[in-house]
Design an enzyme around this catalytic site. Structure first.
Site, mmCIF file in Angstrom:
data_model
loop_
_atom_site.group_PDB
_atom_site.id
_atom_site.type_symbol
_atom_site.label_atom_id
_atom_site.label_comp_id
_atom_site.label_asym_id
_atom_site.label_seq_id
_atom_site.Cartn_x
_atom_site.Cartn_y
_atom_site.Cartn_z
ATOM 1 N N THR A 1 -0.345 1.225 6.794
ATOM 2 C CA THR A 1 -0.027 0.176 5.819
ATOM 3 C C THR A 1 0.171 -1.132 6.564
ATOM 4 O O THR A 1 0.598 -1.138 7.720
ATOM 5 C CB THR A 1 1.236 0.540 5.018
ATOM 6 O OG1 THR A 1 1.564 -0.562 4.159
ATOM 7 C CG2 THR A 1 2.436 0.833 5.906
ATOM 8 N N GLY A 2 -0.148 -2.238 5.896
ATOM 9 C CA GLY A 2 0.059 -3.540 6.534
ATOM 10 C C GLY A 2 -1.179 -4.419 6.441
ATOM 11 O O GLY A 2 -2.030 -4.226 5.558
ATOM 12 N N THR B 1 0.796 -1.216 0.000
ATOM 13 C CA THR B 1 0.000 0.000 0.000
ATOM 14 C C THR B 1 0.843 1.288 0.000
ATOM 15 O O THR B 1 1.966 1.276 0.500
ATOM 16 C CB THR B 1 -0.828 -0.076 1.317
ATOM 17 O OG1 THR B 1 -1.568 -1.285 1.270
ATOM 18 C CG2 THR B 1 -1.728 1.085 1.534
ATOM 19 N N GLY C 1 -4.519 -5.545 6.581
ATOM 20 C CA GLY C 1 -5.748 -4.773 6.682
ATOM 21 C C GLY C 1 -6.733 -5.295 7.711
ATOM 22 O O GLY C 1 -7.369 -4.516 8.432
ATOM 23 N N VAL D 1 -12.532 -5.878 1.285
ATOM 24 C CA VAL D 1 -12.048 -4.518 1.517
ATOM 25 C C VAL D 1 -11.166 -4.537 2.756
ATOM 26 O O VAL D 1 -11.551 -5.111 3.783
ATOM 27 C CB VAL D 1 -13.222 -3.534 1.724
ATOM 28 C CG1 VAL D 1 -12.702 -2.138 2.046
ATOM 29 C CG2 VAL D 1 -14.114 -3.498 0.476
ATOM 30 N N GLY D 2 -9.994 -3.915 2.658
ATOM 31 C CA GLY D 2 -9.087 -3.874 3.801
ATOM 32 C C GLY D 2 -9.254 -2.582 4.581
ATOM 33 O O GLY D 2 -10.323 -1.957 4.582
ATOM 34 N N ASP D 3 -8.187 -2.172 5.231
ATOM 35 C CA ASP D 3 -8.233 -0.971 6.069
ATOM 36 C C ASP D 3 -8.124 0.331 5.270
ATOM 37 O O ASP D 3 -8.617 1.383 5.693
ATOM 38 C CB ASP D 3 -7.051 -0.996 7.048
ATOM 39 C CG ASP D 3 -5.716 -1.038 6.298
ATOM 40 O OD1 ASP D 3 -5.490 -2.022 5.556
ATOM 41 O OD2 ASP D 3 -4.924 -0.078 6.421
HETATM 42 N N1 GLY Z 1 -3.356 -2.566 4.047
HETATM 43 C C1 GLY Z 1 -3.788 -2.995 2.786
HETATM 44 C C2 GLY Z 1 -4.803 -4.042 2.822
HETATM 45 O O1 GLY Z 1 -4.810 -4.874 3.714
HETATM 46 O O2 GLY Z 1 -5.617 -4.077 1.918
#
Ligand code: GLY
Length: 302
Positions: A223-224, A172, A226, A201-203
């Site tokens: 980032t990381g 990300t 999600g 959908v992530g974070d």
């Molecule tokens: N941090 C990106 C995701 O997990 O989609």
């Protein structure tokens, strides 16, 4: 108090191999330069965030825009979101397809709709209606993503969390900026995780998880992993710590500590506080991160 305009950007936290350090360094440098010239010409922190992220979405070493991972159906679905700390306005898109710059569409959601968040077909259709040129999935791919997809498909069972531990291929992108008046903006964009379920959908597009900005305290971009970042609301956790008087660096470190302690998550976060102090923290072997004032690149670290 007059603040020196600044921007901090990240290009993901993971086990970045030495062979990819130079490319990451170059991507971070150019993203900072785009943000710097936006800050100089406009003193608008949102414009700086948009310019930095749009550049990183076009730079294929990162997992955002061109270079995004393919989902389990062999499609590219992207998430992005941003926030303006002056009025807490938010724009976000999730599982959007066939656009080169999801962050640009997120900002159009913020400014041209009565909503804050559009997903899936609705988001892609909105982009088309607003005159954003649609691009073929092929145009978002760099060969390696197709190869990885085919390998994972053959393998069958995929443990998503493992990509954030050792095997992560790229990650990300995000940016936080502050202008001379102390106005702050933050944003994040991602292609998500390899072989994710369609619709996952992530974070990154979720305010409070992937990003947050409030001029009274500061701004953050995450980032990381999600699924873990969502559970600890990483970006909002940073803001809460700033509110309680922690420094930008302490707030970044305590939020990443929380990510590890509470959900055994891997990732990182970048921060600017309301006085323009910056911080970042990560618990992965590397994080691509850099910062600049209006005049000079302050640091780049992989
Ligand atoms: N941090 C990106 C995701 O997990 O989609």
């Amino acid at each position: 108090m007059k603040i020196e305009p600044k921007v901090i950007v990240h290009g993901g936290a993971w086990d970045i191999p030495a062979a990819l350090h130079q490319e990451h360094r170059e991507g971070i440098k150019q993203a900072l330069e785009h943000a710097q010239s936006a800050l100089k010409s406009s003193d608008d922190p949102l414009f700086a965030v948009l310019e930095a992220i749009k550049f990183m979405e076009s730079f294929p070493v990162f997992d955002a825009g061109r270079g995004s991972f393919l989902n389990a159906r062999g499609e590219v679905e992207m998430d992005a979101g941003l926030m303006v700390g002056k009025d807490l306005s938010v724009g976000a898109v999730a599982a959007i397809r066939n656009v080169a710059h999801p962050i640009e569409v997120a900002d159009l959601v913020r400014t041209k709709t009565q909503h804050a968040f559009l997903v899936g077909e609705g988001a892609t259709e909105f982009a088309r209606e607003r005159g954003i040129p649609l691009v073929a999935t092929e145009d978002l791919l760099v060969g390696r993503e197709r190869e990885l997809y085919l390998r994972l498909k053959k393998q069958g069972k995929v443990r998503i969390k493992s990509f954030f531990e050792k095997k992560r291929q790229r990650d990300t992108v995000g940016a936080v900026a502050i202008n001379s008046k102390g106005e702050i903006a933050a944003g994040t964009s991602t292609g998500g995780t390899p072989y994710k379920m369609p619709g996952r959908v992530g974070d990154s597009p979720v305010p409070g998880a992937g990003f947050y900005a409030d001029d009274r305290f500061g701004g953050a971009s995450s980032t990381g992993w999600g699924e873990g970042i969502l559970r600890v609301m990483l970006a909002r956790t940073v803001i809460e710590s700033l509110k309680q008087g922690q420094s930008a660096q302490q707030a970044a470190e305590s939020a990443v500590g929380e990510l590890r302690l509470r959900v055994q998550g891997d990732g990182g976060v970048i921060v600017i506080d309301r006085n323009g102090n910056m911080g970042f923290a990560y618990n992965t072997p590397h994080m691509a991160v850099g910062a600049a004032s209006g005049e000079e690149i302050l640091f780049i670290q992989i």
